[in-house]
Design a protein around this motif. Structure first.
Motif, PDB file in Angstrom:
ATOM      1  N   LYS A 199       0.395  -5.957   4.362  1.00 50.42           N
ATOM      2  CA  LYS A 199       1.289  -5.681   3.228  1.00 50.42           C
ATOM      3  C   LYS A 199       1.217  -4.216   2.813  1.00 50.42           C
ATOM      4  O   LYS A 199       2.238  -3.612   2.448  1.00 50.42           O
ATOM      5  CB  LYS A 199       0.928  -6.580   2.048  1.00 50.42           C
ATOM      6  N   ASP A 200       0.031  -3.645   2.853  1.00 51.68           N
ATOM      7  CA  ASP A 200      -0.132  -2.233   2.485  1.00 51.68           C
ATOM      8  C   ASP A 200       0.658  -1.331   3.431  1.00 51.68           C
ATOM      9  O   ASP A 200       1.278  -0.344   3.007  1.00 51.68           O
ATOM     10  CB  ASP A 200      -1.611  -1.841   2.506  1.00 51.68           C
ATOM     11  N   THR A 251      -6.767  -8.132   7.250  1.00 54.54           N
ATOM     12  CA  THR A 251      -6.338  -9.094   6.239  1.00 54.54           C
ATOM     13  C   THR A 251      -4.823  -9.056   6.064  1.00 54.54           C
ATOM     14  O   THR A 251      -4.157  -8.102   6.494  1.00 54.54           O
ATOM     15  CB  THR A 251      -6.993  -8.798   4.881  1.00 54.54           C
ATOM     16  N   GLN A 279      -3.449  -8.515   3.291  1.00 58.96           N
ATOM     17  CA  GLN A 279      -3.203  -7.374   2.409  1.00 58.96           C
ATOM     18  C   GLN A 279      -3.104  -6.075   3.199  1.00 58.96           C
ATOM     19  O   GLN A 279      -2.315  -5.193   2.847  1.00 58.96           O
ATOM     20  CB  GLN A 279      -4.296  -7.266   1.349  1.00 58.96           C
TER      21      GLN A 279
END
Length: 223
Positions: free
Chosen positions: A118-119, A113, A115
């Motif tokens: 981004k993590d 994903t 995210q």
């Protein structure tokens, strides 16, 4: 921090022919990685590195300009990922574009994903060689070998260790690599020693290598 989003898509897949452009629930496999990258960057900072004119045509059909075809020496079964990354960085450097970081998004991880990426970026600093995604592994609880007498014995820890009591291990899942551009040029991925983990859920961690993997991803992504 200037980031290049690099999607490596070689044409010579043997396990699943034309895997990178095979339709997965109605979309070419590479489209999943392109869509994630587009949520994070402009097309000018997204590079699809391929040796295959068919893959190039599919990507450009999605509106993504493919700036080059990878040379033959980077398209063999033995070609290293480090060389593919450095080739892309050098290509842009010749155009006057320098990048600090490469985010490598392999097409074989379509369940990753935005995210997840981004993590990884949130963990990364320029003191690291790389931040990469992993999944928790149960290997310490189940890995065994046959001893000299022909009996099974636990490789890690003792026999009958409860899974929740076993030492924690992680498996690389191939989904996201946030790579220090300077470090990969200087020592290659194999020379990295400062690697930080970013743990992903198992259901997002399937790396397509076989037809069984493909079927599993088909079912998960259709939901």
């Amino acid at each position: 921090m200037k980031i290049l989003y690099l999607i490596p898509a070689r044409g010579g897949s043997k396990g699943i022919p034309h895997k990178n452009i095979k339709l997965l629930n109605g979309k070419p496999l590479i489209q999943y990685s392109i869509e994630v990258a587009r949520e994070l960057a402009d097309d000018a900072d997204i590079c699809l590195s391929t040796d295959d004119p068919q893959i190039k045509a599919v990507a450009e059909g999605l509106g993504l300009k493919v700036p080059f075809l990878r040379p033959d020496y980077l398209a063999s079964d033995t070609a290293g990922t480090s060389d593919v990354i450095v080739h892309a960085l050098d290509f842009y450097s010749q155009l006057g574009k320098e990048y600090d970081v490469v985010v490598l998004l392999q097409p074989t991880s379509p369940l990753r994903t935005v995210q997840n990426v981004k993590d990884c970026l949130a963990i990364y600093t320029d003191e690291y060689d790389m931040v990469t995604t992993v999944k928790e592994s149960s290997v310490s609880a189940v890995l065994c070998k046959e001893n000299s007498r022909g009996y099974l014995e636990q490789v890690i820890g003792g026999n009958n260790v409860r899974r929740q009591d076993a030492e924690k291990f992680y498996e690389y899942n191939g989904a996201v690599y946030v790579i220090n551009a300077k470090a990969v040029k200087e020592k290659g991925l194999g020379g990295f020693s400062k690697i930080k983990k970013c743990v992903m859920a198992e259901e997002n961690s399937v790396d397509i290598d076989t037809l069984l993997d493909w079927k599993i991803v088909e079912v998960i992504s259709s939901k």
